[in-house]
Design an enzyme around this catalytic site. Sequence first.
Site, PDB file in Angstrom:
ATOM      1  N   LYS A  12      34.824  42.380  36.334  1.00  0.00           N
ATOM      2  CA  LYS A  12      36.003  42.693  37.146  1.00  0.00           C
ATOM      3  C   LYS A  12      36.409  44.174  37.050  1.00  0.00           C
ATOM      4  CE  LYS A  12      37.984  38.030  36.956  1.00  0.00           C
ATOM      5  NZ  LYS A  12      39.240  37.256  36.773  1.00  0.00           N
ATOM      6  N   TYR A  52      38.452  33.540  46.475  1.00  0.00           N
ATOM      7  CA  TYR A  52      39.357  32.782  45.609  1.00  0.00           C
ATOM      8  C   TYR A  52      40.160  31.737  46.387  1.00  0.00           C
ATOM      9  CZ  TYR A  52      38.877  35.486  41.213  1.00  0.00           C
ATOM     10  OH  TYR A  52      38.435  36.047  40.027  1.00  0.00           O
ATOM     11  N   ASN A 115      41.113  40.046  32.963  1.00  0.00           N
ATOM     12  CA  ASN A 115      40.372  39.345  31.910  1.00  0.00           C
ATOM     13  C   ASN A 115      38.873  39.631  31.958  1.00  0.00           C
ATOM     14  OD1 ASN A 115      39.820  37.817  34.155  1.00  0.00           O
ATOM     15  ND2 ASN A 115      40.396  35.851  33.264  1.00  0.00           N
ATOM     16  N   HIS A 118      34.512  37.013  35.483  1.00  0.00           N
ATOM     17  CA  HIS A 118      34.678  35.720  36.151  1.00  0.00           C
ATOM     18  C   HIS A 118      33.352  34.986  36.054  1.00  0.00           C
ATOM     19  CE1 HIS A 118      35.433  32.708  39.293  1.00  0.00           C
ATOM     20  NE2 HIS A 118      34.203  32.960  39.669  1.00  0.00           N
ATOM     21  N   GLU A 129      29.512  30.292  45.305  1.00  0.00           N
ATOM     22  CA  GLU A 129      29.832  31.677  44.919  1.00  0.00           C
ATOM     23  C   GLU A 129      28.603  32.582  44.994  1.00  0.00           C
ATOM     24  OE1 GLU A 129      31.874  31.535  41.136  1.00  0.00           O
ATOM     25  OE2 GLU A 129      33.653  30.636  42.038  1.00  0.00           O
TER      26      GLU A 129
HETATM   27  P1  CMP Z   1      38.952  33.706  37.020  1.00  0.00           P
HETATM   28  O1  CMP Z   1      38.023  32.968  36.140  1.00  0.00           O
HETATM   29  O2  CMP Z   1      38.409  34.850  37.795  1.00  0.00           O
HETATM   30  O3  CMP Z   1      39.584  32.666  38.087  1.00  0.00           O
HETATM   31  C1  CMP Z   1      40.830  32.879  38.686  1.00  0.00           C
HETATM   32  C2  CMP Z   1      41.614  33.969  38.036  1.00  0.00           C
HETATM   33  O4  CMP Z   1      42.999  33.937  38.246  1.00  0.00           O
HETATM   34  C3  CMP Z   1      41.480  33.863  36.535  1.00  0.00           C
HETATM   35  O5  CMP Z   1      40.174  34.227  36.154  1.00  0.00           O
HETATM   36  C4  CMP Z   1      42.594  34.788  36.065  1.00  0.00           C
HETATM   37  O6  CMP Z   1      42.167  36.137  35.947  1.00  0.00           O
HETATM   38  C5  CMP Z   1      43.608  34.710  37.212  1.00  0.00           C
HETATM   39  N1  CMP Z   1      44.867  34.099  36.814  1.00  0.00           N
HETATM   40  C6  CMP Z   1      46.082  34.694  36.838  1.00  0.00           C
HETATM   41  N2  CMP Z   1      47.045  33.859  36.425  1.00  0.00           N
HETATM   42  C7  CMP Z   1      46.444  32.685  36.120  1.00  0.00           C
HETATM   43  C8  CMP Z   1      46.916  31.438  35.617  1.00  0.00           C
HETATM   44  N3  CMP Z   1      48.200  31.211  35.356  1.00  0.00           N
HETATM   45  N4  CMP Z   1      45.992  30.459  35.413  1.00  0.00           N
HETATM   46  C9  CMP Z   1      44.683  30.664  35.680  1.00  0.00           C
HETATM   47  N5  CMP Z   1      44.173  31.834  36.169  1.00  0.00           N
HETATM   48  C10 CMP Z   1      45.050  32.837  36.372  1.00  0.00           C
END
Ligand code: CMP
Length: 136
Positions: A12, A52, A115, A118, A129
């Site tokens: 990311k 998403y 984070n 993904h 995906e």
């Molecule tokens: P990712 O695995 O990319 O999938 C969706 C993303 O939404 C997740 O990682 C997080 O970076 C983001 N996100 C932000 N807030 C939340 C939340 N409360 N719960 C889950 N994903 C979240």
Amino acid sequence: MSSLEQTLSIIKPDAVERNLDNEIKDIFKNKGFKIVKEKKIQITKLEAEQFYKVHETKPFYVDLCAYLSSGPIVVMILEKENAIIANRELMGATNPKDAIEGTIRKKFGLSIDKNSVHGSDSIDNAKIEINFFFKD
Ligand code: CMP
């Protein structure tokens, strides 16, 4: 049972911005993942919204899409036995605060939004995906 699987991984914007992409790719390779295809791209907000879409009813959807389109990302097809679960284990919990030692999000994640990586969460979503980013 084990089977050879492919999963989609995204490094990311927060990680690419900190030049962590090669270090993260090395972690995958050292854990036995083959990087079948990869490219560094920047996607539009519309593309992020499509990617998403599964989260479109969530309160964090707008910020999430703005964030994923905010800078360059590295998208990869990773291949390994049971790649989907293996990648999820290696990434760690969605929120880096909850991620255990030895995981990518523990090491590099800044927040639940930033984070760092993904990964697809199921065989069906991995296919969707992978096809989203690598149509050929
Ligand atoms: P990712 O695995 O990319 O999938 C969706 C993303 O939404 C997740 O990682 C997080 O970076 C983001 N996100 C932000 N807030 C939340 C939340 N409360 N719960 C889950 N994903 C979240």
